[in-house]
Motif scaffolding. Structure first.
Motif, mmCIF file in Angstrom:
data_model
loop_
_atom_site.group_PDB
_atom_site.id
_atom_site.type_symbol
_atom_site.label_atom_id
_atom_site.label_comp_id
_atom_site.label_asym_id
_atom_site.label_seq_id
_atom_site.Cartn_x
_atom_site.Cartn_y
_atom_site.Cartn_z
ATOM 1 N N LEU B 50 0.867 -1.191 0.000
ATOM 2 C CA LEU B 50 0.000 0.000 0.000
ATOM 3 C C LEU B 50 0.897 1.232 0.000
ATOM 4 N N LEU B 88 1.992 4.179 -5.955
ATOM 5 C CA LEU B 88 1.101 3.080 -6.399
ATOM 6 C C LEU B 88 0.878 2.083 -5.277
ATOM 7 N N PRO B 89 -0.356 1.683 -5.047
ATOM 8 C CA PRO B 89 -0.540 0.413 -4.356
ATOM 9 C C PRO B 89 -0.214 -0.629 -5.429
ATOM 10 N N TRP B 91 -0.892 -3.407 -7.204
ATOM 11 C CA TRP B 91 -1.965 -4.364 -7.504
ATOM 12 C C TRP B 91 -1.406 -5.686 -8.006
ATOM 13 N N GLN B 92 -0.229 -5.684 -8.596
ATOM 14 C CA GLN B 92 0.345 -6.930 -9.104
ATOM 15 C C GLN B 92 1.257 -7.609 -8.083
ATOM 16 N N TYR B 99 -9.645 -5.465 -2.278
ATOM 17 C CA TYR B 99 -10.701 -5.362 -3.297
ATOM 18 C C TYR B 99 -10.937 -6.732 -3.954
ATOM 19 N N CYS B 102 -7.075 -7.821 -9.806
ATOM 20 C CA CYS B 102 -7.110 -7.371 -11.192
ATOM 21 C C CYS B 102 -5.866 -7.970 -11.808
ATOM 22 N N THR B 103 -6.029 -9.100 -12.443
ATOM 23 C CA THR B 103 -4.865 -9.887 -12.817
ATOM 24 C C THR B 103 -4.297 -9.508 -14.180
ATOM 25 N N HIS B 202 -23.026 -4.657 -6.097
ATOM 26 C CA HIS B 202 -22.071 -3.579 -6.351
ATOM 27 C C HIS B 202 -22.803 -2.293 -6.721
ATOM 28 N N SER B 203 -22.279 -1.183 -6.251
ATOM 29 C CA SER B 203 -22.928 0.103 -6.505
ATOM 30 C C SER B 203 -22.967 0.459 -7.989
ATOM 31 N N HIS B 312 -10.800 -9.377 -16.563
ATOM 32 C CA HIS B 312 -9.621 -8.788 -15.904
ATOM 33 C C HIS B 312 -9.559 -9.141 -14.420
ATOM 34 N N SER B 318 -5.660 -8.221 -17.745
ATOM 35 C CA SER B 318 -5.412 -6.843 -17.317
ATOM 36 C C SER B 318 -6.666 -5.997 -17.528
ATOM 37 N N LEU B 319 -6.688 -4.854 -16.824
ATOM 38 C CA LEU B 319 -7.931 -4.075 -16.706
ATOM 39 C C LEU B 319 -8.545 -3.681 -18.061
ATOM 40 N N THR B 483 -1.739 -12.507 -9.587
ATOM 41 C CA THR B 483 -1.113 -13.495 -10.461
ATOM 42 C C THR B 483 0.117 -14.129 -9.818
#
Lengths: 507, 507
Positions: B50, B88-89, B91-92, B99, B102-103, B202-203, B312, B318-319, B483
């Motif tokens: 984080l 950056l957090p 994510w990979q 959350y 997001c692979t 989900h919103s 993703h 990926s996103l 991943t």
């Protein structure tokens, strides 16, 4: 489906050690793809610019289902070369003059790669501080470079956001305008709201209005004509609004376009904003070509509520980079936030936190600002401006070459880097006279001849152009903008046009 | 702004020779960025997962405006390393359990690069035959792999489309359902249409309904409870519908989620579709986790109208790759096409042409199918399935490790690869007893303690998890899916949790 089902038990144990993100394998395959693309750009000029494949060609080349076992990248790339490349119109070819350009560049590509590589989902600040903050910074950079009024920038209490396309940007603004208005007049009046544009405006606006629940009859597409070079006339707008107000409708939204799709016409922001102001409407200015060399075309933009520009058109970022600026971000946020309670915190009230998920349709969002940042830094203001000026020069060159040939007409004055031309009906008359019959060629015959000319040009694979129909007249559009285009391509294109016209006019 | 304005005349002539797509320069810079990213993946585990930056950190590091002159790529990459990476957090990172995953993957990345490199705008067939046809093929491949009913595939007269996100996919389906209904009952009844979901949905769904002009009061979020593990109960749905019909409203749309955001709860498609059918409603199934190892969770999906899956999330693309399948493509097209006259041609009637611009919000669209195609081929069905099974195993391992410690509670049964846990209120009671006071710890105190625990874990930078609040209970979510994750990361994460709990419970 047989193989999919039968093997998965068998492979269960043997295959669980894959690492789809192994750094050294990433390096090896990544270098391969860079070389593949570098070779593609080197050779792109040699490919037929419009794909010659037939409908349904690809299904015949590919297997029916997902393979059960892995295939090597070498095989996949070979398939790309053999089956995908021939099915592409080469948008990056210097011989591509169709639609609007969609420009790629090294810097834009690198930024996109990095963003894809980091693969962050930047829906709010905490999910990616760098993505959020870089975006607020580069939209201010770009806004300043375009000489937008300060009220559209974060530094002036407005702000910008990078969306994928104009469709999304316009949908967001229509929804914001809609909810703002319905809060005043009551939600039951949704059916009365009217959205205006000209008959030259991109269908994206109509589609956005449709999605937002505007009654289809209340999307008013106002007629333009050759007398204003197909720009929306403030008088026509006012007349339509008066009629609508008379009928009990509520004017909501106007989209003014600077550089329309068909002929790059310019709706005059200043006088249109003045009309809209009288009725409390939201004005969005959609500018394909707002770059500073043409800054005067957006004079009066300070009267608009929002402004958008597709950086992927002429700003080298590759597809998926539409910059939307708004004067009043809270109008967007009120409509597009699903957790306003959560957002009402101290940081937001002090305008420090931007949660971009509330500025757009989607919650998830890519790290788009990297590519724009890379482009702005890699080329710099001076180069970017001269790049665009060069395209305008080339369009003017093409216009001159076509206009010299008396068989052709430039249909509307050339704006920016797009030339609209056609074979004149009179050139066809001459032909018919030569064949022994003297006839006045109808517009319909002229349209047919120009349609044939375009088809013949495009089928040659040498260049690719598209068409528009304005006031019933079929015109050929020549849009300069491909990153790799040089003068020689434009000169060749004019020759191709003349050669194909020779054939059309002699048969 | 000084530099922007003052230099552009000066640089006009000196700078017009840039080639932003020079193949050899592309090769050189492209290789640099591949190495940059390969090194990033190699080292990603070492970064605090984080980001530790403070709000507003980036503006202090960057200049105020776009530079006038070009900067070398080396400088820009150095800035990425120094200023972007720390914000950056990751994510990979294998330590990212926040959350939903997001692979990314090598294959997904390569596909995205190629798509970006070709940079085609595939709004319809002619603008990119390969992009259109490959998309129709891979959505059928994937649908078949998921064992979707044939009626959702092109080969069964349905069809699929690759959109960016679930938000877009759901918005498209709500709009299609809305217009289909309004055509029957009259457009003036828009205000009566009701959209249903559970309070765990989900919103994005609420946001989509809002954008589509559904009256905010008519978005019904139906209460769920622990008794159904937070799944939407068909009885509750029916009761709400009856009440609404009684009140003169018109049930329109239901979104059933297979794997909700908060707790990965599973709304049962079969029984929910049965209720919806009685009222002629459109059912959309939003499945984060529809992969075949868990195929039974979507049993009954043949009763739904549409189905979506974010490739993703767990499918390595990926996103920006949400697959939406619909049984009746014409419902989408009727709502989202802006030129139905044009589309009513022979080719379309024979179902040969797919113009994807009429299947989505935007007109422009990226060549998304390449990355899904690369993933499916590079890894194959067997590997993809075992990849997912491994994640589930790791989630179960984590669950076991946490559950062994009696201070913790697994709040809901673990579905798929997500574990929801918290410190038990009773563990806090013991602590209070030890300090000499015996007290019953309220849920509020437990929530506060768990909030502190999560904050303390995340601030350590060792792992990143997020939270949810269900029925007033603060739970920590541990989502396995990165991943690069391996068993050792999950074991370490459980130790980090226990160590931080030790501190919280001893102070």
């Amino acid at each position: 489906m047989g193989s999919v089902k039968s093997d998965h038990v068998h492979n269960h144990t043997s295959s669980h050690n894959i690492n789809p993100l192994d750094p050294e394998e990433f390096r090896r395959q990544g270098h391969m793809i860079i070389d593949f693309l570098a070779d593609y750009y080197r050779d792109v000029e040699k490919y037929p610019v419009l794909s010659q494949v037939e409908l349904g060609y690809l299904r015949k080349c590919l297997p029916e289902s997902t393979p059960n076992n892995p295939e090597p990248i070498e095989t996949i790339l070979q398939d790309v070369q053999e089956h995908i490349v021939p099915g592409l119109p080469h948008w990056q070819s210097p011989n591509f003059f169709a639609y609007f350009p969609c420009t790629g560049s090294i810097a834009g590509f690198l930024g996109e790669m990095l963003g894809t590589g980091f693969n962050v989902v930047g829906f709010n600040w905490i999910a990616s501080p760098a993505a959020t903050e870089l975006e607020t910074i580069v939209v201010d950079w770009l806004g300043e470079m375009l000489e937008l009024p300060k009220s559209f920038l974060f530094s002036g209490n407005g702000g910008g956001v990078l969306q994928g396309t104009t469709c999304e940007a316009v949908l967001c603004t229509i929804v914001a305008a809609r909810d703002q208005m319905l809060n005043q007049i009551g939600r039951e009046n949704l059916k009365k709201l009217v959205v205006y544009s000209s008959d030259q405006t991109h269908s994206a606006i109509q589609k956005a209005a449709q999605i937002a629940g505007i009654h289809p009859k209340n999307f008013k597409s106002i007629k333009t004509s050759k007398s204003t070079s197909y720009a929306l006339s403030p008088d026509s707008l006012r007349a339509q609004i008066c009629e609508d107000v008379e009928a009990g409708l509520v004017p909501l939204f106007l989209c003014a376009t600077v550089g329309t799709t068909a002929t790059a016409a310019i709706d005059p922001p200043e006088s249109l904003c003045a009309v809209a102001k009288d009725y409390g409407m939201w004005v969005h200015v959609d500018a394909a070509y707002a770059e500073v060399p043409f800054r005067h075309f957006i004079d009066g933009v300070e009267g608009a509520n929002s402004f958008s520009l597709n950086a992927h058109k002429w700003f080298l970022t590759s597809l998926g980079c539409c910059c939307l600026w708004v004067k009043d971000p809270s109008a967007l946020i009120k409509s597009l936030s699903t957790n306003p309670e959560f957002l009402r915190n101290k940081a937001l009230d002090s305008k420090q936190v931007v949660d971009y998920k509330d500025w757009q349709i989607t919650l998830s969002r890519k790290f788009r600002s990297l590519k724009l940042w890379f482009v702005l830094r890699s080329y710099g203001v001076a180069n970017l401006r001269s790049f665009m000026r060069n395209h305008v020069k080339m369009a003017n060159l093409f216009e001159g070459l076509v206009a010299m040939d008396k068989r052709f007409e430039i249909v509307v004055p050339t704006n920016f880097a797009m030339v609209c031309f056609r074979i004149l009906p009179s050139a066809l008359s001459e032909k018919i006279y030569k064949n022994g019959k003297l006839d006045i060629v109808s517009e319909e015959h002229a349209n047919e001849a120009n349609r044939k000319l375009l088809e013949s040009i495009n089928m040659s694979g040498c260049v690719f152009m598209t068409h528009a129909v304005v006031e019933g007249v079929f015109v050929i559009r020549f849009a300069v903008g491909a990153t790799l285009v040089e003068e020689r391509h434009v000169i060749t294109a004019s020759k191709v046009v003349q050669e194909h016209a020779n054939v059309i006019l002699s048969t």
